[in-house]
Each structure stands twice: as structure tokens, then as C-alpha cells.
Scaffold this motif. Structure first.
Motif, PDB file in Angstrom:
ATOM      1  N   VAL A  52       0.835  -1.199   0.000  1.00  0.00           N
ATOM      2  CA  VAL A  52       0.000   0.000   0.000  1.00  0.00           C
ATOM      3  C   VAL A  52       0.868   1.245   0.000  1.00  0.00           C
ATOM      4  CG1 VAL A  52      -1.974  -1.099   1.112  1.00  0.00           C
ATOM      5  CG2 VAL A  52      -0.228  -0.057   2.509  1.00  0.00           C
ATOM      6  N   THR A  53       0.327   2.294  -0.592  1.00  0.00           N
ATOM      7  CA  THR A  53       0.997   3.592  -0.615  1.00  0.00           C
ATOM      8  C   THR A  53       0.136   4.576   0.164  1.00  0.00           C
ATOM      9  OG1 THR A  53       1.922   3.107  -2.784  1.00  0.00           O
ATOM     10  CG2 THR A  53       1.916   5.415  -2.089  1.00  0.00           C
ATOM     11  N   LEU A  54       0.729   5.216   1.141  1.00  0.00           N
ATOM     12  CA  LEU A  54       0.023   6.194   1.968  1.00  0.00           C
ATOM     13  C   LEU A  54      -0.156   7.504   1.204  1.00  0.00           C
ATOM     14  CD1 LEU A  54       1.961   5.624   5.305  1.00  0.00           C
ATOM     15  CD2 LEU A  54      -0.219   4.642   4.624  1.00  0.00           C
ATOM     16  N   PRO A  55      -1.067   8.360   1.654  1.00  0.00           N
ATOM     17  CA  PRO A  55      -1.275   9.641   0.981  1.00  0.00           C
ATOM     18  C   PRO A  55      -0.004  10.489   0.876  1.00  0.00           C
ATOM     19  CG  PRO A  55      -3.069   9.222   2.491  1.00  0.00           C
ATOM     20  CD  PRO A  55      -2.039   8.155   2.726  1.00  0.00           C
ATOM     21  N   ASP A  56       0.943  10.302   1.812  1.00  0.00           N
ATOM     22  CA  ASP A  56       2.188  11.073   1.757  1.00  0.00           C
ATOM     23  C   ASP A  56       3.288  10.327   0.996  1.00  0.00           C
ATOM     24  OD1 ASP A  56       2.927   9.085   3.501  1.00  0.00           O
ATOM     25  OD2 ASP A  56       3.371  10.419   5.174  1.00  0.00           O
ATOM     26  N   SER A  57       2.906   9.288   0.235  1.00  0.00           N
ATOM     27  CA  SER A  57       3.788   8.489  -0.619  1.00  0.00           C
ATOM     28  C   SER A  57       4.663   7.484   0.112  1.00  0.00           C
ATOM     29  CB  SER A  57       4.663   9.389  -1.503  1.00  0.00           C
ATOM     30  OG  SER A  57       3.837  10.173  -2.337  1.00  0.00           O
ATOM     31  N   GLN A  58       4.523   7.358   1.427  1.00  0.00           N
ATOM     32  CA  GLN A  58       5.249   6.305   2.132  1.00  0.00           C
ATOM     33  C   GLN A  58       4.697   4.954   1.690  1.00  0.00           C
ATOM     34  OE1 GLN A  58       5.883   6.653   6.388  1.00  0.00           O
ATOM     35  NE2 GLN A  58       5.265   8.793   6.285  1.00  0.00           N
ATOM     36  N   GLN A  59       5.545   3.924   1.703  1.00  0.00           N
ATOM     37  CA  GLN A  59       5.177   2.589   1.273  1.00  0.00           C
ATOM     38  C   GLN A  59       5.082   1.657   2.483  1.00  0.00           C
ATOM     39  OE1 GLN A  59       4.982   1.861  -2.283  1.00  0.00           O
ATOM     40  NE2 GLN A  59       4.997   4.093  -2.312  1.00  0.00           N
ATOM     41  N   ARG A  60       4.126   0.740   2.454  1.00  0.00           N
ATOM     42  CA  ARG A  60       3.971  -0.254   3.520  1.00  0.00           C
ATOM     43  C   ARG A  60       3.597  -1.598   2.894  1.00  0.00           C
ATOM     44  NH1 ARG A  60       5.649   3.538   5.925  1.00  0.00           N
ATOM     45  NH2 ARG A  60       4.973   4.413   7.892  1.00  0.00           N
ATOM     46  N   ASP A  61       4.077  -2.672   3.479  1.00  0.00           N
ATOM     47  CA  ASP A  61       3.647  -4.020   3.120  1.00  0.00           C
ATOM     48  C   ASP A  61       2.798  -4.550   4.265  1.00  0.00           C
ATOM     49  OD1 ASP A  61       4.924  -4.386   0.569  1.00  0.00           O
ATOM     50  OD2 ASP A  61       6.812  -4.417   1.651  1.00  0.00           O
ATOM     51  N   VAL A  62       1.634  -5.097   3.935  1.00  0.00           N
ATOM     52  CA  VAL A  62       0.685  -5.584   4.923  1.00  0.00           C
ATOM     53  C   VAL A  62       0.362  -7.041   4.583  1.00  0.00           C
ATOM     54  CG1 VAL A  62      -1.638  -5.261   5.853  1.00  0.00           C
ATOM     55  CG2 VAL A  62      -0.310  -3.275   5.146  1.00  0.00           C
TER      56      VAL A  62
END
Length: 89
Positions: free
Chosen positions: A36-46
Motif C-alpha cells: 500500500v501507498t500512503l497519501p504522503d507516498s510512504q510505502q507499507r507491506d501488509v
């Protein structure tokens, strides 16, 4: 990205509602990884093992049984299934 269900004599509360909407769940028989990509462009794997509604059903609850909904804050990883609790205060 935990969700907590609090069963109390004055009502049932769910605290946060997860990062992946149940509607996005595609069962595979195992864990499902999502990027997923957060609104501030940070990336996360869930990694999702099972949808929230299925977890609630396992312990005998439906979203309609939840009296109160509380969100710790309004980020995607806490609000994904909030609409499932439309009857909650």
C-alpha cells in the motif's frame, strides 16, 4: 495493525477497523500480502490472514452487534472497515 473488540455490559466497542477493506479480501488458503501507498507516498507491506468480519464471526459477533466504533486516528491502517459498523455510535 490491530483491532480490538471490547465487550462490556453497557455495549460492545470496536477500536480501529484494520488496514485492508474486507471487500478487497481474495481468499487463497493462506496469508495475502498487500503493498500500500500512503497519501504522503510512504510505502507499507501488509499481510492479511483473514478478513475482519470473519474474525468477528469466529467469536460470535456481527458488525451489527457493535454498539460503539472508536478510531485511534484517521489513517488508512485504522479505518479500512469503518463502514461495516454504520449502526454504531
Amino acid at each position: 495493525m490491530a483491532c480490538f473488540l471490547v465487550a462490556h455490559p453497557k455495549g460492545t466497542l470496536i477500536w480501529d477497523t484494520g488496514a485492508i477493506p474486507d471487500a478487497d479480501w481474495k481468499p487463497t488458503g493462506g496469508a495475502v500480502a498487500r503493498h500500500v501507498t500512503l497519501p504522503d507516498s510512504q510505502q507499507r507491506d501488509v499481510t492479511m490472514i483473514k478478513p475482519l468480519k470473519a474474525q468477528l464471526a469466529e467469536i460470535g459477533y456481527l458488525p451489527a452487534d457493535v454498539t460503539y466504533l472508536a478510531l485511534s486516528h484517521y489513517h488508512y491502517d485504522h479505518t479500512a472497515n469503518a463502514n461495516a459498523f454504520i449502526g454504531a455510535t
